[in-house]
Design a protein around this motif. Structure first.
Motif, PDB file in Angstrom:
ATOM      1  N   LEU A  91       0.852  -1.189   0.000  1.00 53.99           N
ATOM      2  CA  LEU A  91       0.000   0.000   0.000  1.00 53.99           C
ATOM      3  C   LEU A  91       0.886   1.237   0.000  1.00 53.99           C
ATOM      4  CD1 LEU A  91      -3.100   0.308  -0.054  1.00 53.99           C
ATOM      5  CD2 LEU A  91      -3.008   0.756   2.397  1.00 53.99           C
ATOM      6  N   CYS A  92       0.337   2.354  -0.512  1.00 55.07           N
ATOM      7  CA  CYS A  92       1.171   3.516  -0.816  1.00 55.07           C
ATOM      8  C   CYS A  92       1.768   4.206   0.406  1.00 55.07           C
ATOM      9  CB  CYS A  92       0.394   4.506  -1.667  1.00 55.07           C
ATOM     10  SG  CYS A  92      -1.132   5.089  -0.926  1.00 55.07           S
ATOM     11  N   ALA A  93       0.931   4.722   1.297  1.00 53.87           N
ATOM     12  CA  ALA A  93       1.457   5.484   2.436  1.00 53.87           C
ATOM     13  C   ALA A  93       2.411   4.650   3.297  1.00 53.87           C
ATOM     14  CB  ALA A  93       0.308   6.040   3.277  1.00 53.87           C
ATOM     15  N   PRO A  94       2.096   3.372   3.579  1.00 58.15           N
ATOM     16  CA  PRO A  94       3.050   2.569   4.350  1.00 58.15           C
ATOM     17  C   PRO A  94       4.389   2.397   3.646  1.00 58.15           C
ATOM     18  CG  PRO A  94       0.872   1.590   4.438  1.00 58.15           C
ATOM     19  CD  PRO A  94       0.802   2.690   3.419  1.00 58.15           C
ATOM     20  N   THR A  95       4.364   2.169   2.333  1.00 59.59           N
ATOM     21  CA  THR A  95       5.624   2.033   1.600  1.00 59.59           C
ATOM     22  C   THR A  95       6.441   3.311   1.686  1.00 59.59           C
ATOM     23  OG1 THR A  95       4.845   0.348   0.056  1.00 59.59           O
ATOM     24  CG2 THR A  95       6.586   1.818  -0.729  1.00 59.59           C
ATOM     25  N   ARG A  96       5.798   4.446   1.523  1.00 66.95           N
ATOM     26  CA  ARG A  96       6.510   5.725   1.533  1.00 66.95           C
ATOM     27  C   ARG A  96       7.080   6.036   2.912  1.00 66.95           C
ATOM     28  NH1 ARG A  96       4.555   8.457  -3.283  1.00 66.95           N
ATOM     29  NH2 ARG A  96       3.454   6.793  -4.393  1.00 66.95           N
ATOM     30  N   ALA A  97       6.289   5.796   3.948  1.00 67.34           N
ATOM     31  CA  ALA A  97       6.780   6.042   5.303  1.00 67.34           C
ATOM     32  C   ALA A  97       7.953   5.130   5.633  1.00 67.34           C
ATOM     33  CB  ALA A  97       5.644   5.836   6.309  1.00 67.34           C
ATOM     34  N   ALA A  98       7.876   3.886   5.180  1.00 68.90           N
ATOM     35  CA  ALA A  98       8.959   2.938   5.427  1.00 68.90           C
ATOM     36  C   ALA A  98      10.218   3.339   4.668  1.00 68.90           C
ATOM     37  CB  ALA A  98       8.517   1.529   5.043  1.00 68.90           C
ATOM     38  N   MET A  99      10.070   3.703   3.413  1.00 71.07           N
ATOM     39  CA  MET A  99      11.224   4.063   2.599  1.00 71.07           C
ATOM     40  C   MET A  99      11.938   5.285   3.151  1.00 71.07           C
ATOM     41  SD  MET A  99      11.448   5.224  -1.375  1.00 71.07           S
ATOM     42  CE  MET A  99      10.960   6.888  -0.920  1.00 71.07           C
ATOM     43  N   LEU A 100      11.148   6.275   3.562  1.00 68.74           N
ATOM     44  CA  LEU A 100      11.735   7.546   3.995  1.00 68.74           C
ATOM     45  C   LEU A 100      12.361   7.479   5.379  1.00 68.74           C
ATOM     46  CD1 LEU A 100       9.009   9.971   2.604  1.00 68.74           C
ATOM     47  CD2 LEU A 100      11.366   9.737   1.792  1.00 68.74           C
ATOM     48  N   THR A 101      12.156   6.381   6.104  1.00 66.33           N
ATOM     49  CA  THR A 101      12.730   6.265   7.448  1.00 66.33           C
ATOM     50  C   THR A 101      13.666   5.084   7.611  1.00 66.33           C
ATOM     51  OG1 THR A 101      10.865   4.938   8.232  1.00 66.33           O
ATOM     52  CG2 THR A 101      10.693   7.328   8.512  1.00 66.33           C
ATOM     53  N   GLY A 102      13.575   4.096   6.711  1.00 65.39           N
ATOM     54  CA  GLY A 102      14.374   2.888   6.882  1.00 65.39           C
ATOM     55  C   GLY A 102      13.814   1.969   7.939  1.00 65.39           C
ATOM     56  N   ARG A 103      12.561   2.208   8.333  1.00 64.44           N
ATOM     57  CA  ARG A 103      11.909   1.361   9.334  1.00 64.44           C
ATOM     58  C   ARG A 103      10.646   0.736   8.753  1.00 64.44           C
ATOM     59  NH1 ARG A 103      14.964   5.962  11.343  1.00 64.44           N
ATOM     60  NH2 ARG A 103      15.841   5.395  13.373  1.00 64.44           N
ATOM     61  N   ASN A 104      10.232  -0.382   9.343  1.00 66.20           N
ATOM     62  CA  ASN A 104       9.003  -1.035   8.909  1.00 66.20           C
ATOM     63  C   ASN A 104       7.810  -0.116   9.095  1.00 66.20           C
ATOM     64  OD1 ASN A 104       9.714  -3.806   8.058  1.00 66.20           O
ATOM     65  ND2 ASN A 104      10.576  -3.908  10.112  1.00 66.20           N
ATOM     66  N   HIS A 105       6.780  -0.330   8.281  1.00 66.29           N
ATOM     67  CA  HIS A 105       5.671   0.628   8.261  1.00 66.29           C
ATOM     68  C   HIS A 105       4.928   0.699   9.586  1.00 66.29           C
ATOM     69  CE1 HIS A 105       4.121  -3.199   6.771  1.00 66.29           C
ATOM     70  NE2 HIS A 105       2.866  -2.796   6.818  1.00 66.29           N
ATOM     71  N   HIS A 106       4.765  -0.413  10.287  1.00 60.78           N
ATOM     72  CA  HIS A 106       4.117  -0.342  11.600  1.00 60.78           C
ATOM     73  C   HIS A 106       5.021   0.334  12.632  1.00 60.78           C
ATOM     74  CE1 HIS A 106       1.734  -3.597   9.697  1.00 60.78           C
ATOM     75  NE2 HIS A 106       0.746  -3.135  10.450  1.00 60.78           N
ATOM     76  N   SER A 107       6.331   0.250  12.447  1.00 59.55           N
ATOM     77  CA  SER A 107       7.259   0.907  13.373  1.00 59.55           C
ATOM     78  C   SER A 107       7.102   2.415  13.346  1.00 59.55           C
ATOM     79  CB  SER A 107       8.705   0.558  13.025  1.00 59.55           C
ATOM     80  OG  SER A 107       9.000  -0.778  13.326  1.00 59.55           O
ATOM     81  N   VAL A 108       6.676   2.932  12.193  1.00 59.43           N
ATOM     82  CA  VAL A 108       6.482   4.382  12.074  1.00 59.43           C
ATOM     83  C   VAL A 108       4.999   4.725  12.023  1.00 59.43           C
ATOM     84  CG1 VAL A 108       8.731   4.940  11.110  1.00 59.43           C
ATOM     85  CG2 VAL A 108       6.917   4.185   9.578  1.00 59.43           C
ATOM     86  N   GLY A 109       4.154   3.855  12.588  1.00 62.71           N
ATOM     87  CA  GLY A 109       2.735   4.160  12.760  1.00 62.71           C
ATOM     88  C   GLY A 109       1.889   4.076  11.516  1.00 62.71           C
ATOM     89  N   MET A 110       2.447   3.577  10.389  1.00 66.96           N
ATOM     90  CA  MET A 110       1.713   3.624   9.122  1.00 66.96           C
ATOM     91  C   MET A 110       1.306   2.213   8.700  1.00 66.96           C
ATOM     92  SD  MET A 110       0.669   6.255   7.366  1.00 66.96           S
ATOM     93  CE  MET A 110       1.865   7.571   7.584  1.00 66.96           C
ATOM     94  N   GLY A 111       0.516   1.550   9.554  1.00 67.91           N
ATOM     95  CA  GLY A 111       0.054   0.214   9.241  1.00 67.91           C
ATOM     96  C   GLY A 111      -0.871   0.172   8.048  1.00 67.91           C
ATOM     97  N   SER A 112      -1.515   1.294   7.738  1.00 70.14           N
ATOM     98  CA  SER A 112      -2.346   1.405   6.533  1.00 70.14           C
ATOM     99  C   SER A 112      -2.296   2.863   6.091  1.00 70.14           C
ATOM    100  CB  SER A 112      -3.783   0.940   6.813  1.00 70.14           C
ATOM    101  OG  SER A 112      -4.426   1.816   7.713  1.00 70.14           O
TER     102      SER A 112
END
Length: 787
Positions: A91-112
């Motif tokens: 999914l888009c927002a989780p991928t972007r949040a993960a890419m921009l931080t180097g952390r998994n999407h749930h780690s940066v609060g973006m599970g969806s």
């Protein structure tokens, strides 16, 4: 190479005074201070360009065997590396949040996505300040930073013109420059744009040749040239994220015509053609298998004959959209080359932030909002055929069929949102860096993930992972640098454990094996799902089964159970639990536990307010409501919009036409219901009020309309149907004008500005007390109650 004198693990880098002799007179010969030097990263740090496309499946681009021509991607790959086992989050927002931080999407609060955020840490859409984004780290180390295009990571309650802007790219995201849009998608012809945090209008109209992707490329090229002209010694970090090829699929007609007749064989045959090309290119192994079509996806031969020309056109438009996007990505790359710095620029060309989108129904959509409102039945085959030549044009808000999404994910199972299978998460990726990659045109098959991008760039730049950013101790980056693979195709993979989860669809990869379970089908928006514990898991051996074609669960249950337990351990580690497969509840802020700007049943607006997303405005859907405006009419009469929500593809507007108040309710751009006053509004100060009495008895029903001047009825009408869930993903609410596209054909955005004066506008919901005039004390009470 001189040693780096900066302590870069603490950011901002502390300013350290230089001890030395202090003189009294600046003319003293012994007066000496070292020259001021601008902060730069370590010597040799490359420029960085990350290109992230949207909703492009692995089997779409010609660079990875697909039918959509992407010559610039092919050219870049010929001088760099293709990664054929690179993964996103589905999914888009989780991928972007993960890419921009180097952390998994749930780690940066973006599970969806942000619109379905909850109060659970893994789904809050709030990035912890212990996980600073890559752009911030690079900026604080001396990089120039800029983002162009899509940002879908801003929490919905922070997306209004009042912010706060901590989650915006140029607010707390680390980007010194941002030009693009906030949200999941945007009209390519009439986008809602921001320059930094300031709303701006597109520089031209569709009739004048405007297209968002071209505009974004123009701004990126201009910024890169300016940066190198003024700061040639300073490297840049540019994140170029066009909304393409997310729906709506908008592209100039001459690009569409290039694909005329190319998809007449349908999606089943297209998958076979793509698979053959993928093998010929070597982007899938020679022993890979083409996964079969699931029963939920109809065969091309089973589609209605009268609809097939429309279905063909949908794919022609999509293919043109992707080629058009690749062309403008190429313009950005060419600009870097023209400046003579391409060799020293590391480029990530990530062809999709997830699999192709199956959110367009089996028949596709001329206006995808019809499906989101549960009203897809309005788009009959006859209607679709009547619109065939308009697909991709400014009059459309189109999406292709589920079948085409599946074909664009060849050779894998499933699509976007399905995080369990590679069809949702495997995206073709190209890395180009002449100064750092010797194997031109090489292929890399190590397992990699979007969280690996940030640590790769830090290692390439010679920068340490920061331990402290803005006074906050940082948690470790969770990705692994890919730099080791640049030099050796046969290097052992270092990212050998990765979980996946989206809306209950989940999977785990470990040392070649994957265990997966699909819980929800993306295009069945309101379908009930079974208990999570009842989901059936599958097991695949990636060392001999590239595409997840042979389920080994019954043959190796012990390995499956081991991987299931491993998924649970990773889920606990990264805030995936509790798994949240709810739909309607997560759209309700009160049930989801996220903040909201909307309180009570009344909202007050003032002239000039605008770009208010639907999350910033009280919802009038499925209920009675009234809109009251106090306006000042000049001699000669008023004209223009008082308040408008939505636009051409769904919304409503209260405006003045030929001196008379008018209310128009536009259902999906398919039906329009207008009510006009019988008389003009006299000169002077007056209250204009529109009352809508909802029929009730379910969602999306109609209602009666009455228009009042100063409490006196001056016109009545009827709205036959309404929109139940959403007006638009990108259009907004504006007071005194209308941005984007126009709800009514009576005016254009350019002619919509109100001629007169608006003192205030108020929306009230629920039962009406039939007092058709709001006194000043009541208006003040409402305003104070909303502080």
């Amino acid at each position: 190479m001189s040693p780096d004198r900066h302590a870069r693990t603490m950011l901002p880098i502390p300013d350290l005074p230089v001890p030395g002799l202090t003189t009294f007179d600046a003319k003293d010969p012994e007066t000496h201070f070292p020259p001021i030097e601008p902060l730069l990263p370590p010597e040799g740090a490359p420029n960085v360009l990350i290109v992230l496309l949207d909703d492009v499946g692995f089997g779409a681009s010609s660079a990875f065997g697909g039918p959509c021509a992407t010559p610039y991607a092919e050219k870049l790959a010929a001088g760099g590396l293709k990664f054929n086992r690179f993964h996103t989050t589905a999914l888009c927002a989780p991928t972007r949040a993960a890419m921009l931080t180097g952390r998994n999407h749930h780690s940066v609060g973006m599970g969806s996505i942000t619109e379905t955020a909850t109060s659970a840490p893994g789904n809050s859409s709030l990035k912890p300040n212990t996980k600073a984004p890559l752009a911030m780290t690079l900026k604080l180390n001396g990089y120039s930073t800029a983002q162009f295009g899509k940002c879908h990571e801003v929490p919905v309650w922070q997306s209004s013109p009042m912010g706060p802007f901590d989650g915006w790219p140029s607010g707390g995201g680390g980007f010194e420059k941002f030009y693009g849009f906030i949200g999941g998608e945007n009209n390519q012809w009439d986008p809602a744009l921001y320059d930094g945090t300031t709303p701006v209008e597109p520089p031209a109209t569709p009739e004048e040749g405007y297209h968002l992707t071209e505009d974004l490329a123009d701004h990126a090229v201009s910024w890169i040239r300016t940066q190198k002209a003024l700061m040639p010694d300073k490297p840049f970090f540019v994140y170029f994220a066009p909304g393409a090829t997310h729906a709506p699929h908008h592209v100039p007609k001459d690009w569409i015509d290039k694909y005329k007749g190319r998809f007449a064989d349908g999606w089943d045959v297209q998958r076979e053609k793509t698979f053959a090309r993928q093998k010929a290119l070597g982007v899938v192994p020679a022993d890979a298998e083409l996964t079969p079509r699931h029963a939920e996806i109809p065969a091309w031969d089973d589609m209605p004959a009268e609809l097939k020309p429309v279905l063909e056109r949908q794919m022609e438009v999509y293919a043109a959209f992707l080629e058009h996007t690749d062309f403008h990505v190429g313009r950005v790359i060419d600009a870097i080359d023209d400046l003579g710095v391409l060799d020293d620029t590391i480029i990530y060309y990530i062809i999709g932030d997830n699999g192709a989108s199956a959110e367009g129904t089996m028949n596709g959509a001329f206006n995808e909002m019809a499906n989101f409102n549960g009203m897809a039945a309005l788009e009959t085959p006859e209607f679709m055929v009547s619109k065939i030549d308009e697909f991709g044009s400014p009059s459309s808000y189109n999406h292709f069929s589920v079948g085409w999404a599946w074909a664009m994910d060849t050779p894998f199972q499933w699509t976007k949102q399905v995080a369990s299978h590679w069809g949702g998460t495997r995206n073709g990726t190209i890395v180009h860096w002449p100064a750092g990659i010797a194997d031109k045109g090489g292929l890399r098959s190590q397992f990699t993930h979007v969280i690996d991008v940030a640590p790769t760039i830090l290692e390439a730049a010679g920068l340490p992972e920061p331990t402290m950013v803005n006074g906050v101790q940082q948690s470790p980056i969770e990705g692994k640098s890919m730099l080791y693979a640049f030099a050796a195709a046969d290097a052992a993979e270092r990212h050998d454990l990765q979980y996946f989860e989206m809306f209950g669809n989940r999977g785990i990869y470990h040392k070649g094996w994957s265990a997966v379970t699909k819980h929800r089908t993306p295009w069945l928006l309101m379908a009930a799902t079974g208990a999570l514990d009842d989901d059936v898991w599958e097991l695949y051996d990636g060392s001999s089964d590239y595409s997840q074609a042979r389920d080994l669960a019954s043959e190796d249950p012990d390995r499956l159970h081991h991987l299931q337990r491993l998924w649970l351990i990773e889920a606990v580690k990264y805030n995936v639990l509790p798994i949240d497969d709810r739909t309607g509840e997560r759209l309700n802020p009160d049930l989801a536990g996220r903040p909201t700007l909307i309180r009570g049943n009344s909202q007050l607006f003032f002239a000039g307010m605008g770009r208010l997303s639907e999350n910033s405005v009280v919802s009038i859907k499925n209920k009675s409501f009234s809109v009251t405006a106090e306006i000042e009419v000049p001699e000669g009469g008023a004209e223009g919009v008082i308040i408008a929500q939505g636009g051409r593809f769904g919304g409503w507007s209260v405006y003045v036409a030929e001196g008379k108040a008018k209310f128009v309710y536009n259902v999906l751009g398919i039906q329009e219901f207008a009510t006009a006053a019988d008389s003009v509004i006299p000169a002077g100060t007056h209250q204009v009020r529109v009352e809508f009495a909802y029929d009730g008895g379910g969602l999306a029903k109609g209602g009666d309309v009455t228009i009042y001047y100063d409490g006196d009825s001056v016109g009545t009408g009827r709205v036959g149907a309404t929109q139940a869930m959403i007006f638009s993903a990108d259009e907004t609410t504006d007071i005194g004008y209308e941005s984007g596209t126009a709800v009514s054909s009576d005016y254009t955005p350019q002619t919509s500005r109100f001629r007169g004066k608006i003192h205030w506008v108020q929306i009230d919901l629920g039962d009406d007390d039939h007092d058709h005039f709001i006194d000043p004390d009541e208006r003040l009470r409402v305003a104070m109650a909303r502080q």
